[in-house]
Write a protein that holds these residues in place. Structure first.
Motif, mmCIF file in Angstrom:
data_model
loop_
_atom_site.group_PDB
_atom_site.id
_atom_site.type_symbol
_atom_site.label_atom_id
_atom_site.label_comp_id
_atom_site.label_asym_id
_atom_site.label_seq_id
_atom_site.Cartn_x
_atom_site.Cartn_y
_atom_site.Cartn_z
ATOM 1 N N SER A 1 0.855 -1.393 -0.012
ATOM 2 C CA SER A 1 -0.209 -0.100 -0.076
ATOM 3 C C SER A 1 0.876 1.292 0.025
ATOM 4 O O SER A 1 0.603 2.165 -0.678
ATOM 5 C CB SER A 1 -0.643 0.075 1.024
ATOM 6 O OG SER A 1 -1.515 1.295 1.439
ATOM 7 N N LEU A 2 1.898 1.312 0.779
ATOM 8 C CA LEU A 2 2.844 2.564 0.691
ATOM 9 C C LEU A 2 3.623 2.727 -0.529
ATOM 10 O O LEU A 2 3.602 3.928 -0.860
ATOM 11 C CB LEU A 2 3.897 2.246 1.979
ATOM 12 C CG LEU A 2 3.276 2.407 3.481
ATOM 13 C CD1 LEU A 2 4.422 1.962 4.307
ATOM 14 C CD2 LEU A 2 2.752 3.871 3.684
ATOM 15 N N ARG B 1 1.301 4.555 -2.994
ATOM 16 C CA ARG B 1 1.056 5.942 -2.829
ATOM 17 C C ARG B 1 2.519 6.390 -2.898
ATOM 18 O O ARG B 1 2.335 7.776 -3.299
ATOM 19 C CB ARG B 1 0.723 5.884 -1.176
ATOM 20 C CG ARG B 1 -0.875 5.514 -1.091
ATOM 21 C CD ARG B 1 -1.493 5.364 0.163
ATOM 22 N NE ARG B 1 -1.114 6.138 1.396
ATOM 23 C CZ ARG B 1 -1.142 5.796 2.400
ATOM 24 N NH1 ARG B 1 -1.509 4.481 2.828
ATOM 25 N NH2 ARG B 1 -0.760 6.498 3.412
ATOM 26 N N TYR B 2 3.392 6.098 -2.607
ATOM 27 C CA TYR B 2 4.707 6.646 -2.891
ATOM 28 C C TYR B 2 4.635 6.847 -4.316
ATOM 29 O O TYR B 2 5.451 7.837 -4.764
ATOM 30 C CB TYR B 2 5.892 5.548 -2.266
ATOM 31 C CG TYR B 2 7.131 6.217 -2.597
ATOM 32 C CD1 TYR B 2 7.708 7.290 -1.942
ATOM 33 C CD2 TYR B 2 8.081 5.743 -3.564
ATOM 34 C CE1 TYR B 2 8.905 7.829 -1.939
ATOM 35 C CE2 TYR B 2 9.337 6.454 -3.903
ATOM 36 C CZ TYR B 2 9.826 7.308 -3.021
ATOM 37 O OH TYR B 2 11.216 7.857 -3.146
ATOM 38 N N ALA C 1 3.518 10.671 -3.441
ATOM 39 C CA ALA C 1 3.582 10.992 -1.807
ATOM 40 C C ALA C 1 5.110 10.845 -1.453
ATOM 41 O O ALA C 1 5.927 10.019 -1.994
ATOM 42 C CB ALA C 1 2.680 10.153 -1.013
ATOM 43 N N GLU D 1 5.763 12.240 4.406
ATOM 44 C CA GLU D 1 3.803 12.462 4.405
ATOM 45 C C GLU D 1 3.377 11.147 4.665
ATOM 46 O O GLU D 1 2.329 10.879 5.689
ATOM 47 C CB GLU D 1 3.506 12.832 2.962
ATOM 48 C CG GLU D 1 3.644 14.063 2.547
ATOM 49 C CD GLU D 1 3.228 14.574 1.219
ATOM 50 O OE1 GLU D 1 3.154 13.712 0.390
ATOM 51 O OE2 GLU D 1 3.438 15.675 0.599
ATOM 52 N N LEU D 2 3.912 10.053 4.034
ATOM 53 C CA LEU D 2 3.451 8.571 4.455
ATOM 54 C C LEU D 2 3.683 8.117 5.885
ATOM 55 O O LEU D 2 2.842 7.708 6.527
ATOM 56 C CB LEU D 2 4.161 7.681 3.719
ATOM 57 C CG LEU D 2 3.785 7.637 2.056
ATOM 58 C CD1 LEU D 2 4.975 6.841 1.398
ATOM 59 C CD2 LEU D 2 2.583 7.449 1.749
ATOM 60 N N LYS E 1 3.912 10.163 8.365
ATOM 61 C CA LYS E 1 2.888 10.998 9.392
ATOM 62 C C LYS E 1 1.446 10.435 9.183
ATOM 63 O O LYS E 1 0.830 10.317 10.194
ATOM 64 C CB LYS E 1 2.887 12.339 8.675
ATOM 65 C CG LYS E 1 2.035 13.431 9.688
ATOM 66 C CD LYS E 1 2.029 14.780 9.444
ATOM 67 C CE LYS E 1 1.336 15.615 10.344
ATOM 68 N NZ LYS E 1 1.645 17.018 9.972
ATOM 69 N N GLU E 2 1.085 9.942 7.911
ATOM 70 C CA GLU E 2 -0.088 9.525 7.723
ATOM 71 C C GLU E 2 -0.191 8.146 8.492
ATOM 72 O O GLU E 2 -1.441 7.886 9.045
ATOM 73 C CB GLU E 2 -0.387 9.288 6.188
ATOM 74 C CG GLU E 2 -0.892 10.294 5.330
ATOM 75 C CD GLU E 2 -0.855 10.066 3.889
ATOM 76 O OE1 GLU E 2 -1.007 8.964 3.681
ATOM 77 O OE2 GLU E 2 -0.730 10.831 3.161
ATOM 78 N N CYS E 3 0.511 7.330 8.454
ATOM 79 C CA CYS E 3 0.625 5.909 9.049
ATOM 80 C C CYS E 3 0.891 5.875 10.488
ATOM 81 O O CYS E 3 1.144 4.893 10.925
ATOM 82 C CB CYS E 3 1.597 4.917 8.406
ATOM 83 S SG CYS E 3 1.063 4.735 6.544
ATOM 84 N N ASN E 4 1.599 6.907 11.014
ATOM 85 C CA ASN E 4 2.086 7.071 12.436
ATOM 86 C C ASN E 4 3.292 6.024 12.550
ATOM 87 O O ASN E 4 3.238 5.500 13.706
ATOM 88 C CB ASN E 4 0.930 6.840 13.325
ATOM 89 C CG ASN E 4 1.308 7.376 14.736
ATOM 90 O OD1 ASN E 4 1.878 8.485 14.950
ATOM 91 N ND2 ASN E 4 0.473 6.980 15.640
ATOM 92 N N TYR E 5 3.943 6.055 11.596
ATOM 93 C CA TYR E 5 5.307 5.443 11.748
ATOM 94 C C TYR E 5 6.532 6.279 11.668
ATOM 95 O O TYR E 5 6.400 7.595 10.959
ATOM 96 C CB TYR E 5 5.506 4.190 10.577
ATOM 97 C CG TYR E 5 4.736 3.094 10.691
ATOM 98 C CD1 TYR E 5 5.026 2.328 11.869
ATOM 99 C CD2 TYR E 5 3.465 2.820 9.876
ATOM 100 C CE1 TYR E 5 4.178 0.978 11.783
ATOM 101 C CE2 TYR E 5 2.877 1.610 9.834
ATOM 102 C CZ TYR E 5 3.176 0.786 11.045
ATOM 103 O OH TYR E 5 2.266 -0.420 11.243
#
Length: 189
Positions: A137-138, A141-142, A146, A150-151, A153-157
């Motif tokens: 999924s990442l 989006r990358y 993205a 940004e990724l 921050k969205e995933c909280n990793y």
């Protein structure tokens, strides 16, 4: 259910707390323990607490003693244990009351208790599948534009974790951007 056999030591007047606990966790009520041991209600309660017994409510005792309800509970716990990788502690929280009772119900339902290592392997495999799904999924989006921060921050990793997941997914990384003023090339004179 037949009345429980008298706890160890009932003949000579010394009933041990572990013996009372074993009887209680087998399905005996406090009233039955009072009758078989000859101890007072308060003494039985105190000895059960002393042994670290998790006390049941009356409806839990009825449910435990009712044959059909007990079989249904045992079957449900076995399904949780085998299909979802639940631990004995989680089975206790799901209705068995204690780990010991959960183990007993699991065996009654035809299940086989696992070792700790077997449970860890099951859980690790499930986590690996979820991480692989997240990595794919990442990556999508990358590749859609993205940025890694940004990724993250969205995933909280953390950014490092996102980079690791992207690399695991086989992502072709974009060149890093230079921050700050543009470099000027020097000319020699």
């Amino acid at each position: 259910m037949n009345p429980p056999s008298p706890p160890d030591g009932a003949e000579n007047g010394t009933v041990t707390a572990p013996a009372l606990r074993e009887q209680y966790e087998s399905g005996a009520t406090v009233a039955e323990l009072v009758a078989t041991s000859g101890l007072s209600y308060g003494t039985v309660i105190n000895r059960l607490r002393e042994a670290g017994t998790v006390m049941r409510t009356s409806w839990q005792t009825r449910r435990m003693r009712d044959g059909k309800a007990r079989r249904n509970l045992a079957t449900r716990l076995r399904r949780l244990y085998e299909q979802h990788g639940a631990t004995l502690t989680e089975l206790a929280a799901a209705g068995a009351g204690t780990r010991r009772a959960a183990r007993r119900l699991l065996i009654e339902a035809g299940g086989t208790p696992r070792t700790t290592q077997q449970t860890l392997r099951i859980r690790t495999a499930a986590d690996a599948t979820a991480r692989k799904k997240l990595a794919v999924s990442l990556r999508a989006r990358y590749e859609a534009g993205a940025s890694v921060p940004e990724l993250a921050k969205e995933c909280n990793y953390s950014v490092a974790t996102v980079y690791r997941l992207l690399h695991q997914a086989g992502t072709r990384m974009r060149p890093q951007h230079r921050h700050g003023p543009a470099r000027t090339s020097r000319t020699r004179s």
